[in-house]
Design an enzyme around this catalytic site. Structure first.
Site, mmCIF file in Angstrom:
data_model
loop_
_atom_site.group_PDB
_atom_site.id
_atom_site.type_symbol
_atom_site.label_atom_id
_atom_site.label_comp_id
_atom_site.label_asym_id
_atom_site.label_seq_id
_atom_site.Cartn_x
_atom_site.Cartn_y
_atom_site.Cartn_z
ATOM 1 N N SER A 1 0.836 -1.195 0.000
ATOM 2 C CA SER A 1 0.000 0.000 0.000
ATOM 3 C C SER A 1 0.865 1.238 0.000
ATOM 4 O O SER A 1 2.010 1.218 0.482
ATOM 5 C CB SER A 1 -0.906 0.010 1.235
ATOM 6 O OG SER A 1 -1.567 1.247 1.384
ATOM 7 N N TYR B 1 -3.074 -0.892 10.414
ATOM 8 C CA TYR B 1 -3.037 -1.175 8.974
ATOM 9 C C TYR B 1 -1.710 -0.753 8.354
ATOM 10 O O TYR B 1 -1.052 -1.530 7.657
ATOM 11 C CB TYR B 1 -4.204 -0.460 8.295
ATOM 12 C CG TYR B 1 -4.262 -0.650 6.796
ATOM 13 C CD1 TYR B 1 -4.798 -1.800 6.251
ATOM 14 C CD2 TYR B 1 -3.777 0.330 5.931
ATOM 15 C CE1 TYR B 1 -4.856 -1.977 4.866
ATOM 16 C CE2 TYR B 1 -3.833 0.170 4.553
ATOM 17 C CZ TYR B 1 -4.379 -0.988 4.030
ATOM 18 O OH TYR B 1 -4.429 -1.159 2.667
#
Length: 689
Positions: A566, A579
């Site tokens: 990400s 996350y």
């Protein structure tokens, strides 16, 4: 001569008959055999009646035949070719002459067996490859046994390679035996004929059933004497129990696939049917396997003979793997010798010396091909060959055509020309991909792209129903299989890689995509939140990469591992501690594994997406609402919000991430490893530096 009726046509009747025959595995095998019908239509040029032949075209399959798969020829012109036939030494030239006999646009390309159908004086002709018929055809005293089985109702035709001369031979036999309903073709199959489509079909089925009954009676007679066509069971070579057999097959499959891919990458298939396991347990296994297959349809797909492991079922995976390396080297030498003994100066180049069929006692059969369907069909054909051997040994002695004749067909100029006409393979053809979290969102888009580029794909997801929907949409088990897997479980991940091996022979390309998102400020993030986030993405990616690497190293074919990380692995955003920390973990796994696995030819790369809202399973699961709240926008506007904060001002979609995965695993970046590719429309704060 039949004529077109008011309710049906010869072509329609032919297709219906062909589909019925092709749907019955007792009568013929996949893409094997051919059928025909003759009839009269009006010539659109002259307005006069013209006699036509409709015949299954080259490469078609009876079970799925449609009218567009038929070649349509003028019968007068086809039969006129007998006047210019230059003899058996030049019979291959006649195939090109068929094009001058086509009616109108002609339909499908005529096959080598067209002459058989046109020259035999019967309105309807079936040429089939039933196991029972080939058993008679390959028996040492097949001619006498054919007479014993059928009397004068079915006539023996000695072996001849398919072609124009064989058509003349069958036509002559029929003319000389008006009482006959068909013939057994030595070493090959059967042909039947009839005045109507129904009669031809009934006669074909009669020949098959009569041969089956003849063989069954002889087999029962042997059994009454305590004998078996394949000899006694060899102690220690019996089938393992199903669970042990499955586990052993999964461990061996990557090893065998790697060896079978020495000359060219292959996809694999595993068969452990009772028919296969019985042969592998018998005393005559080695000698029968060495004789090879006989029917041209068989050995064109299975090669002339298989590789047979000469170890008992109790041998360990390590022992079998080591022995396989030795046997594979011997097999290649033997195949090279077969080629050298039979090749002529104008023979096509050797097409590879690796086996297409590998037999492992107690475990099963491993078959290989350029794609899953080809691999599966090769296994189906060897099962046909086993049935043929068993039948021939029950009634006589199995005596296939000799290797010189096999070579003439395997390296036939016409067969080579057919291979050269095949479309170029897609970029990821023969590659086996495993995508986690592929039941929806980004994972689904990746699976779809990889399959579109030619890969076989294992669709892994916690939601088996969603995964199965994706697999079905991609084309079913010859293209994709669905597996339920919890990537946090070592057992599930090991079973997942085993499923890839059992479905396709191994694994070449892994995409670590499974994930979830917990969006909370630091003080609201619980230890449970932290553990769940890290278990799924950090631990899960590690487990999948470890088990996949184990299979890739066993294959010795290299491979690709791609992490869907990400932008957040680099960018410090608010309320995202669990996350983003996990994504940073995944990003560094890319670097660590690229450094470690490079010596095995395994490349490890990453993709850093951002703002993939539309189509995303994570965003639909509540993450979108939480991130929208953080940024003070409506959830439906989140994608547009993310796009506006980028340099390109463009929204990122799942297919953009899939394109990056393909770029990293396709042919153009083969020297690249350890790279992270941003797919974020340009987020300056996440630039790699």
């Amino acid at each position: 001569m039949t004529t077109t009726s008011s309710t049906t046509t010869p072509a329609a009747d032919l297709v219906a008959r062909s589909n019925r025959l092709g749907a019955d595995p007792r009568t013929t095998n996949y893409a094997g055999g051919n059928t025909s019908a003759k009839g009269t239509e009006t010539d659109p040029v002259t307005g006069e009646p013209v006699e036509l032949l409709w015949v299954k075209g080259s490469g078609g399959d009876l079970g799925t035949l449609t009218e567009k798969n038929l070649a349509v020829l003028r019968l007068d012109r086809l039969r006129a070719l007998t006047g210019v036939y230059p003899g058996v030494e030049r019979e291959d030239e006649m195939v090109a002459a068929f094009d001058y006999c086509l009616h109108g646009k002609g339909g499908a390309a005529p096959s080598i067996d067209t002459a058989m159908h046109g020259l035999v004086d019967a309105p309807h002709v079936d040429h089939l490859h039933p196991d029972s018929g080939i058993a008679l055809a390959t028996a040492a005293d097949g001619e006498a046994l054919t007479a014993e089985c059928f009397g004068d109702r079915v006539v023996w035709v000695p072996w001849r390679r398919p072609g124009f001369q064989l058509g003349l031979d069958i036509a002559a036999v029929k003319d000389a035996n008006p009482q006959a309903i068909g013939c057994v073709l030595g070493g090959h199959g059967i042909t039947a004929w009839g005045e109507t489509s129904d009669e031809a079909e009934a006669r074909s089925l009669e020949i098959v059933a009569t041969a089956e009954a003849f063989i069954a009676e002889r087999t029962e007679r042997l059994a009454a004497e305590g004998k078996h066509p394949f000899g006694a069971v060899v102690p220690g070579y019996e089938a393992l129990d199903p669970a042990e057999r499955r586990t052993k097959a999964a461990r061996l499959a990557p090893v065998i696939r790697g060896l079978a891919s020495t000359d060219a990458p292959q996809v694999g298939h595993v068969t452990d049917s009772d028919v296969v396991l019985d042969l592998l347990s018998r005393e005559h296994l080695a000698e029968l396997a060495a004789l090879g297959t006989s029917c041209p349809d068989h050995f064109l797909r299975t090669k002339v003979k298989p590789l047979v492991v000469d170890l008992p079922a109790s041998a360990s995976v390590e022992e079998i793997s080591a022995r396989l390396v030795e046997l594979h080297a011997s097999y290649r030498d033997d195949y090279q010798g077969y080629y050298d003994r039979n090749a002529t100066p104008d023979s096509p180049a050797i097409r590879g010396a690796d086996p297409a069929i590998v037999l492992v006692p107690g475990v099963g059969m491993f078959s290989f091909g350029k794609n899953k369907q080809t691999a599966r069909v090769a296994g189906e054909f060897y099962v046909n060959a086993i049935n043929v051997m068993r039948g021939a040994e029950a009634i006589s002695t199995y005596a296939p055509i000799d290797e010189a004749e096999k070579f003439r067909i395997e390296y036939w100029a016409l067969e080579e020309a057919k291979l050269q006409r095949m479309p170029a393979p897609k970029p990821l053809a023969t590659r086996v991909a495993l995508v986690t979290g592929a039941g929806s969102g980004i994972g689904r888009a990746i699976a779809e792209r990889l399959a579109a580029e030619g890969a076989c794909v294992v669709i892994a997801d916690l939601n088996l129903e969603g995964a199965q929907e994706v697999a079905d949409q991609l084309g079913g088990p010859d293209v994709a299989v669905a597996v339920r897997a919890d990537v946090t479980s070592e057992d599930d991940v090991a079973a997942l890689v085993d499923e890839a091996a059992l479905a396709f022979g191994g694994v070449d390309l892994v995409v670590n995509n499974a994930g979830l998102s917990i969006s909370k400020p630091l003080l609201d993030t619980t230890a449970k939140d932290w553990d769940l986030q890290h278990d799924v993405m950090a631990k899960g990616s590690f487990l999948v990469a470890r088990e996949a690497a184990r299979a890739m190293i066993a294959q010795k074919m290299g491979g690709d591992i791609v992490y869907i990380a990400s932008k957040n692995s680099l960018f410090a955003g608010p309320n995202n501690i669990a996350y983003s920390a996990t994504k940073a973990d995944q990003a560094h796994q890319v670097r660590l594994l690229a450094a470690e696995l490079g010596e095995h030819g395994v490349r490890v790369n990453g993709v850093n997406p951002d703002g993939v809202v539309r189509g995303s399973g994570i965003f639909a699961g509540g993450w979108g609402a939480k991130r929208a709240a953080v940024y003070g926008v409506a959830e439906e506007d989140l994608g547009a919000y993310y796009a506006q904060r980028t340099l390109l001002k463009r929204e990122v979609l799942p297919e953009h991430v899939a394109a990056a995965v393909y770029a990293l695993t396709g042919p153009d970046l083969s020297q690249t490893t350890g790279l992270h590719v941003p797919v974020d429309s340009g987020v300056a704060a996440a630039f790699l530096r």
